[in-house]
Design a protein around this motif. Structure first.
Motif, PDB file in Angstrom:
ATOM      1  N   UNK A   1       3.026  -9.669  -8.377  1.00  0.00           N
ATOM      2  CA  UNK A   1       2.652  -8.479  -7.841  1.00  0.00           C
ATOM      3  C   UNK A   1       1.951  -7.812  -9.142  1.00  0.00           C
ATOM      4  N   UNK A   2       0.695  -7.581  -9.338  1.00  0.00           N
ATOM      5  CA  UNK A   2      -0.162  -6.951 -10.191  1.00  0.00           C
ATOM      6  C   UNK A   2      -0.068  -5.576  -9.967  1.00  0.00           C
ATOM      7  N   UNK A   3       0.326  -4.744 -11.145  1.00  0.00           N
ATOM      8  CA  UNK A   3      -0.052  -3.201 -10.941  1.00  0.00           C
ATOM      9  C   UNK A   3      -1.109  -2.716 -11.557  1.00  0.00           C
ATOM     10  N   UNK A   4      -2.167  -2.331 -10.717  1.00  0.00           N
ATOM     11  CA  UNK A   4      -3.391  -2.054 -11.254  1.00  0.00           C
ATOM     12  C   UNK A   4      -3.612  -0.592 -11.245  1.00  0.00           C
ATOM     13  N   UNK A   5      -4.069   0.045 -12.625  1.00  0.00           N
ATOM     14  CA  UNK A   5      -4.337   1.331 -12.842  1.00  0.00           C
ATOM     15  C   UNK A   5      -5.690   1.398 -12.623  1.00  0.00           C
ATOM     16  N   UNK A   6      -6.107   2.442 -12.072  1.00  0.00           N
ATOM     17  CA  UNK A   6      -7.384   2.778 -11.816  1.00  0.00           C
ATOM     18  C   UNK A   6      -7.780   4.062 -11.666  1.00  0.00           C
TER      19      UNK A   6
ATOM     20  N   UNK B   1      -9.482   9.909 -15.623  1.00  0.00           N
ATOM     21  CA  UNK B   1      -8.267   9.209 -15.980  1.00  0.00           C
ATOM     22  C   UNK B   1      -7.668   8.283 -15.127  1.00  0.00           C
ATOM     23  N   UNK B   2      -7.313   7.188 -15.528  1.00  0.00           N
ATOM     24  CA  UNK B   2      -6.467   6.135 -14.566  1.00  0.00           C
ATOM     25  C   UNK B   2      -5.358   6.314 -14.264  1.00  0.00           C
ATOM     26  N   UNK B   3      -5.114   7.043 -12.837  1.00  0.00           N
ATOM     27  CA  UNK B   3      -4.009   7.792 -12.592  1.00  0.00           C
ATOM     28  C   UNK B   3      -3.464   7.349 -11.120  1.00  0.00           C
ATOM     29  N   UNK B   4      -4.206   6.286 -10.787  1.00  0.00           N
ATOM     30  CA  UNK B   4      -4.206   5.743  -9.417  1.00  0.00           C
ATOM     31  C   UNK B   4      -3.892   4.324  -9.343  1.00  0.00           C
ATOM     32  N   UNK B   5      -2.793   4.094  -8.581  1.00  0.00           N
ATOM     33  CA  UNK B   5      -2.071   2.802  -8.510  1.00  0.00           C
ATOM     34  C   UNK B   5      -2.611   1.715  -7.246  1.00  0.00           C
ATOM     35  N   UNK B   6      -2.915   0.864  -7.528  1.00  0.00           N
ATOM     36  CA  UNK B   6      -3.009  -0.389  -6.403  1.00  0.00           C
ATOM     37  C   UNK B   6      -2.108  -1.700  -6.744  1.00  0.00           C
TER      38      UNK B   6
ATOM     39  N   UNK C   1       0.697  -1.447  -0.224  1.00  0.00           N
ATOM     40  CA  UNK C   1       0.139   0.084   0.003  1.00  0.00           C
ATOM     41  C   UNK C   1       0.737   1.328  -0.266  1.00  0.00           C
ATOM     42  N   UNK C   2       1.928   1.131   0.745  1.00  0.00           N
ATOM     43  CA  UNK C   2       2.777   2.426   0.763  1.00  0.00           C
ATOM     44  C   UNK C   2       3.563   2.536  -0.599  1.00  0.00           C
ATOM     45  N   UNK C   3       3.921   1.493  -1.056  1.00  0.00           N
ATOM     46  CA  UNK C   3       4.573   1.527  -2.516  1.00  0.00           C
ATOM     47  C   UNK C   3       3.571   2.012  -3.593  1.00  0.00           C
ATOM     48  N   UNK C   4       2.342   1.637  -3.401  1.00  0.00           N
ATOM     49  CA  UNK C   4       1.267   2.206  -4.261  1.00  0.00           C
ATOM     50  C   UNK C   4       1.085   3.554  -4.456  1.00  0.00           C
ATOM     51  N   UNK C   5       1.025   4.219  -3.357  1.00  0.00           N
ATOM     52  CA  UNK C   5       0.773   5.569  -2.982  1.00  0.00           C
ATOM     53  C   UNK C   5       2.202   6.214  -3.720  1.00  0.00           C
ATOM     54  N   UNK C   6       3.256   5.710  -3.752  1.00  0.00           N
ATOM     55  CA  UNK C   6       4.433   6.433  -4.119  1.00  0.00           C
ATOM     56  C   UNK C   6       4.126   6.176  -5.600  1.00  0.00           C
ATOM     57  N   UNK C   7       3.901   5.209  -6.309  1.00  0.00           N
ATOM     58  CA  UNK C   7       3.620   5.309  -7.397  1.00  0.00           C
ATOM     59  C   UNK C   7       2.525   6.406  -8.311  1.00  0.00           C
ATOM     60  N   UNK C   8       1.219   6.345  -7.150  1.00  0.00           N
ATOM     61  CA  UNK C   8       0.305   7.276  -7.527  1.00  0.00           C
ATOM     62  C   UNK C   8       0.776   8.862  -7.402  1.00  0.00           C
TER      63      UNK C   8
ATOM     64  N   UNK D   1     -11.886   9.776  -5.267  1.00  0.00           N
ATOM     65  CA  UNK D   1     -12.229  10.846  -4.672  1.00  0.00           C
ATOM     66  C   UNK D   1     -10.876  11.916  -4.193  1.00  0.00           C
ATOM     67  N   UNK D   2     -11.173  13.161  -4.016  1.00  0.00           N
ATOM     68  CA  UNK D   2     -10.268  13.854  -3.488  1.00  0.00           C
ATOM     69  C   UNK D   2      -9.024  13.584  -2.310  1.00  0.00           C
ATOM     70  N   UNK D   3      -9.702  12.455  -1.655  1.00  0.00           N
ATOM     71  CA  UNK D   3      -8.914  12.098  -0.599  1.00  0.00           C
ATOM     72  C   UNK D   3      -8.089  10.775  -0.972  1.00  0.00           C
ATOM     73  N   UNK D   4      -8.362   9.950  -2.115  1.00  0.00           N
ATOM     74  CA  UNK D   4      -7.690   8.911  -2.470  1.00  0.00           C
ATOM     75  C   UNK D   4      -6.308   9.159  -2.576  1.00  0.00           C
ATOM     76  N   UNK D   5      -5.400   8.542  -1.988  1.00  0.00           N
ATOM     77  CA  UNK D   5      -3.837   8.470  -2.202  1.00  0.00           C
ATOM     78  C   UNK D   5      -3.185   7.388  -2.951  1.00  0.00           C
ATOM     79  N   UNK D   6      -4.138   6.074  -3.237  1.00  0.00           N
ATOM     80  CA  UNK D   6      -3.658   5.234  -3.929  1.00  0.00           C
ATOM     81  C   UNK D   6      -3.657   4.212  -2.974  1.00  0.00           C
ATOM     82  N   UNK D   7      -3.465   2.789  -3.486  1.00  0.00           N
ATOM     83  CA  UNK D   7      -3.393   1.649  -2.728  1.00  0.00           C
ATOM     84  C   UNK D   7      -5.006   1.324  -2.692  1.00  0.00           C
ATOM     85  N   UNK D   8      -4.984   0.031  -1.853  1.00  0.00           N
ATOM     86  CA  UNK D   8      -6.342  -0.279  -1.599  1.00  0.00           C
ATOM     87  C   UNK D   8      -7.185  -0.852  -2.500  1.00  0.00           C
TER      88      UNK D   8
END
Length: 585
Positions: free
Chosen positions: A462-467, A566-571, A333-340, A471-478
């Protein structure tokens, strides 16, 4: 000997007073104050806070003091001893400069101690006196102590000016905790009101510190280490030093019990500690040749900050996982947020890592509302490049080598020998570990393309899922479902509407005509609020609605196209535990 005496002369007015004594000065003695401090790559002009500088001879006769530029002075005299007295205004609540009031005092030496030209390599004595009119204050610093017991005011000595300014000072009333990591004493001080469960914090920091020392190998590069944290209502930040770190955190980021869950807030603070501690090796001792020695009177350019901040940003989260503080899913989850954070910036398609590093002085450290469209962070994309190097090395050597081996090689060949790295040093060592030329891998440093990490991660289960963002508070992951309709601007609720803080180029918000600082008040004839993005979901893609907003005091309007988000958020999703062991075990 260069001798300083510093006193918190007037905490209410935020004033330190400094007395400087120079024995046998030059006939024309120059003095200067740094314009920046190591670890924070922006000219801050600390001299602007110096007040009422005066010079005297050994019998206290005034001497003429000439200012040469914004940070240099000179005194022409035949005096055997030269005295200077001045005050420093200290009201910057940060880890970079100096702050003083009735509750505490803090300073970096670069903010308060004038350097004596030609004598920078001499020993420097410092006497730190308690504040006038306030009793009971303690003092914490890693300056080598010459008098007094731990946590007392006293006299200190630095071998040269660089060491003098590399040990910040905290004074006030603070909570103290102590632990050992690999046989080395570590102290933790918390200044400010808090309800921290110190035993829990010490246990977690012990595990993180031991993991890092073991990575590089014992002994640790210091005989003692100090974590000093200013606890605030809302605060975040850190600055590394050779045997300490100065930190800011929010009260809710500290653990309140031994069995409290490791929530996102506490994890945030541990990651900050991990980051600054890793710098004890990576930038304080392994460092660019351009920083040896530091040139503190003006900018000191290097293209290597991606290695010193980016690699450190990769390891800060990774070491919280390796030390058992977070589990595998928490780490992903932490790494997902870095990607995001990287993927949400259009600037990544315009600025390379080497360019970002070189222009830290004017771009990264001076970000404005258009930063999202103009720059890429050498912290976050640098961390992704470190991941790319780590996974590539593990894959090609069948798990026999990893980025750990590169860091140990850098430590042994550069850090321990006090030799600075050149622009190609990391590439050369990495090529040795790969057993082939590494030009193709390091060519990504000068590109503006996204790194090919999805394919690499898949080979480690590990799958990199772009979604789309949820919302405004979504930092990525999850595993949140993204919104179907996008907006393309950051905002915060304010008054009758929402205040726009940044707009992504090419987004619906951009096409509507919105800009940072606009106050959006209505959409489709209805008042907007904090849930504006969610409200957009009731419209169908292809439609358009009218927006109204204030820019300053002028009412403006524009048409917002309703577009697919746009799909700019990573899980990052763990798919194969067995494959992941080649990276995360």
């Amino acid at each position: 000997m260069i001798r300083y005496q510093i006193t918190a002369i007037d905490p209410v007015a935020h004033l330190f007073e400094v007395a400087l004594r120079i024995d046998k000065p030059a006939p024309v003695q120059q003095l200067w104050l740094p314009a920046w401090l190591p670890g924070s790559y922006m000219v801050r002009d600390f001299a602007k806070n110096l007040i009422d500088i005066r010079a005297f001879d050994e019998i206290n006769r005034p001497l003429a003091l000439q200012q040469l530029d914004k940070q240099r002075w000179q005194v022409a005299s035949t005096a055997e001893v030269l005295h200077l007295r001045y005050r420093v205004y200290a009201w910057d609540l940060s880890v970079r400069t100096a702050h003083l009031d009735q509750t505490h005092g803090f300073f970096n030496g670069s903010s308060v101690f004038l350097a004596v030209s030609g004598r920078e390599q001499h020993a420097h004595d410092v006497e730190i006196l308690p504040p006038k009119g306030i009793a009971g204050w303690q003092l914490a610093t890693m300056l080598p102590r010459m008098s007094g017991e731990d946590w007392q005011f006293g006299r200190f000595r630095a071998k040269d000016y660089d060491e003098l300014i590399d040990h910040p000072v905290e004074m006030g009333t603070f909570t103290v905790g102590t632990f050992e990591a690999c046989g080395v004493r570590h102290d933790v001080i918390l200044t400010g009101r808090h309800q921290c469960c110190m035993p829990r914090l010490l246990t977690d920091l012990t595990a993180i510190c031991e993991s890092q020392i073991q990575l590089f190998g014992t002994p640790a590069p210091f005989e003692r280490y100090l974590f000093m944290t200013q606890v605030l209502k809302d605060g975040f930040g850190g600055l590394e030093h050779s045997a300490s770190t100065a930190l800011h955190c929010s009260r809710h980021e500290l653990p309140t019990s031994l069995d409290a869950p490791l929530d996102k807030d506490y994890r945030n603070y541990l990651t900050l500690c991990s980051h600054e501690y890793f710098h004890s090796w990576n930038v304080k001792r392994i460092k660019p040749a351009a920083f040896m020695p530091y040139q503190l009177e003006s900018e000191s350019y290097t293209s290597q900050l991606w290695a010193y901040e980016g690699i450190t940003s990769y390891y800060d989260d990774l070491m919280t996982y390796r030390s058992g503080r977070v589990d595998k899913q928490g780490y992903l989850e932490l790494l997902s947020q870095t990607f995001t954070r990287v993927y949400r910036g259009n600037g990544r398609l315009l600025q390379s890592l080497t360019d970002s590093s070189f222009n830290a002085w004017t771009k990264f450290y001076k970000q404005d509302e258009n930063a999202v469209n103009a720059i890429v962070s050498y912290y976050t994309k640098g961390a992704l490049f470190a991941l790319f190097l780590d996974l590539t090395l593990r894959l090609e050597t069948n798990g026999k080598k990893s980025l750990d081996d590169l860091m140990r090689a850098l430590w042994q060949r550069f850090g321990q020998k006090a030799v600075g790295t050149d622009d190609d040093s990391h590439q050369q060592l990495y090529g040795e570990l790969l057993g082939r030329d590494a030009s193709a891998e390091f060519a990504w440093l000068s590109k503006v393309d996204d790194l090919p990490l999805a394919e690499l991660l898949a080979k480690f289960g590990v799958e990199l899922k772009l979604r789309a963002s949820s919302g405004n508070s979504d930092q990525g992951g999850g595993d949140a479902d993204g919104l179907a309709i996008g907006f393309g601007a950051k905002y915060k609720a304010e008054g009758l509407g929402i205040r726009i803080t940044s707009v992504s180029n090419g987004s619906p918000a951009h096409k509507a005509g919105l800009s940072a600082k606009d106050l959006l008040i209505a959409a489709d004839g209805l008042q907007v609020g904090a849930q504006f993005e969610q409200a957009l979901q009731r419209y169908a893609a292809g439609a358009a609605i009218t927006l109204h907003w204030f820019r300053d005091d002028v009412l403006m309007s524009g048409e917002l196209p309703i577009e697919v988000a746009a799909k700019d958020t990573v899980s990052l999703i763990l798919k194969d535990e067995q494959q992941a062991k080649a990276w995360l075990d």
